[in-house]
Design an enzyme around this catalytic site. Structure first.
Site, PDB file in Angstrom:
ATOM      1  N   SER A  39       0.823  -1.206   0.000  1.00  0.00           N
ATOM      2  CA  SER A  39       0.000   0.000   0.000  1.00  0.00           C
ATOM      3  C   SER A  39       0.855   1.253   0.000  1.00  0.00           C
ATOM      4  O   SER A  39       1.964   1.267   0.554  1.00  0.00           O
ATOM      5  CB  SER A  39      -0.901   0.003   1.249  1.00  0.00           C
TER       6      SER A  39
ATOM      7  N   TYR B   4      -2.446   0.012  10.079  1.00  0.00           N
ATOM      8  CA  TYR B   4      -2.608  -0.577   8.741  1.00  0.00           C
ATOM      9  C   TYR B   4      -1.301  -0.465   7.964  1.00  0.00           C
ATOM     10  O   TYR B   4      -0.824  -1.440   7.383  1.00  0.00           O
ATOM     11  CB  TYR B   4      -3.738   0.126   7.994  1.00  0.00           C
TER      12      TYR B   4
END
Length: 323
Positions: free
Chosen positions: A129, A154
């Site tokens: 990501s 995350y």
């Protein structure tokens, strides 16, 4: 070829599976159909995949070692793995942190361990990501930049996946590639992401929450471009000593959030009601992908602007939900 796709009922996983099936590949799909967002959308994506005779589905949690090992043991001819299953969402990681360590770290480890036993495996591609760039100020984000300052759990789990992957590539000789994805949007998109949320609320006449007073920029990347990049990367395993590579998959342009909303308003034909909010913990002000290495190594060239992509999202949304 036989290709394992994890997260096959997800936004990106289902789109990649469709592309692979369309070119005649056999796809083994894994997904646990959890309720992080409406499972009925995931089930609808799966129904589209089920129309292909080359698709085989297993309802499995990737952190379930026994179940994952059984799927791979029964499919020894898997030649590529496209690992897209994950617990997404920056803000939700403050609410349910254990979901992130279970799926993004433990699940990734389970899959790598099982992959060691696949004799015909040529390449293991997984989704990282843009969040790994964290508090970096330099733009655009380059894969050469440091990524040791995550500002959300995350992001930390995605960075952990990269580190674990490099260690497994070195120890076991498994060619692995991590793709840092930048704000993916489009038809069949995720209901927890701004493009979907904004579309739903504008159509319903509800106010949209716009953080940091609207002073934010994102590298919005259309789903079709992301799919092309993922599929192209499969057949180009890293030719390096470490057997591990990282690439950015982004649109290579950063759009101001307020302009993004203007384009969406035009596509919908309704003026948005805007509720300005402060910056949320874990968010970053701007993302912007440097794709120089991705262009050179896997011939990745995004083609879709938000002026082209957002109307397609709106058209799909209206057809799917009947708005």
């Amino acid at each position: 070829m036989t290709i394992l796709v994890t997260g096959c009922a997800g936004f990106i996983g289902s789109s990649v599976s469709q592309a692979l099936l369309a070119r005649g590949e056999k796809v083994i799909g894994i997904d646990n159909i959890n309720d992080y967002y409406d499972p009925s959308l995931k089930e609808a994506r799966l129904r589209c995949l089920a129309n292909h005779k080359g698709f085989e589905f297993h309802k499995v949690d990737i952190a379930d070692r026994v179940a994952v090992e059984a799927v791979l043991k029964n499919n020894p001819h898997i030649t590529f793995i496209t690992h897209l299953a994950a617990q997404p969402g920056v803000r939700y990681s403050r609410v349910n942190p254990y979901a992130y360590t279970r799926s993004n770290i433990e699940g990734h480890l389970v899959l790598m361990e099982a992959a060691k036993n696949l004799d015909k495996l040529s390449h293991f591609v997984y989704a990282s990501s843009s969040s790994v760039y964290g508090a970096n100020k330099k733009l655009p984000f380059s894969i050469q930049d440091r990524t040791d300052s995550p500002i959300s759990l995350y992001a930390a789990t995605k960075k952990s996946m990269e580190i674990l992957s490099e260690s497994y590539a070195r120890m076991w000789g498994i060619p692995m590639t991590g793709l840092r994805l930048f704000t993916v949007y489009g038809p069949w998109g995720r209901p927890d992401m701004a493009p979907f949320i904004f579309t739903r609320k504008i159509l319903a006449g509800e106010a949209i929450q716009v953080f940091n007073g609207g002073d934010m920029k994102r590298d919005f990347t259309y789903i079709d471009d992301i799919v092309v990049g993922i599929v192209a990367s499969l057949e180009k395993p890293p030719d390096t000593e470490s057997a591990h590579a990282l690439y950015n998959l982004g649109n290579n342009r950063s759009e101001h959030l307020m302009y993004f909303i203007e384009v969406l308003e035009k596509a919908i034909g309704i003026k948005a009601k805007v509720d300005l909010k402060p910056m949320q913990p874990g968010d970053v002000k701007e993302t912007y992908a440097d794709i120089m290495e991705t262009r050179c190594d896997i011939d990745f060239e995004p083609k879709t602007t938000i002026e082209e992509g957002l109307p397609k999202l709106v058209t799909w949304y209206r057809e799917f939900y009947g708005n």
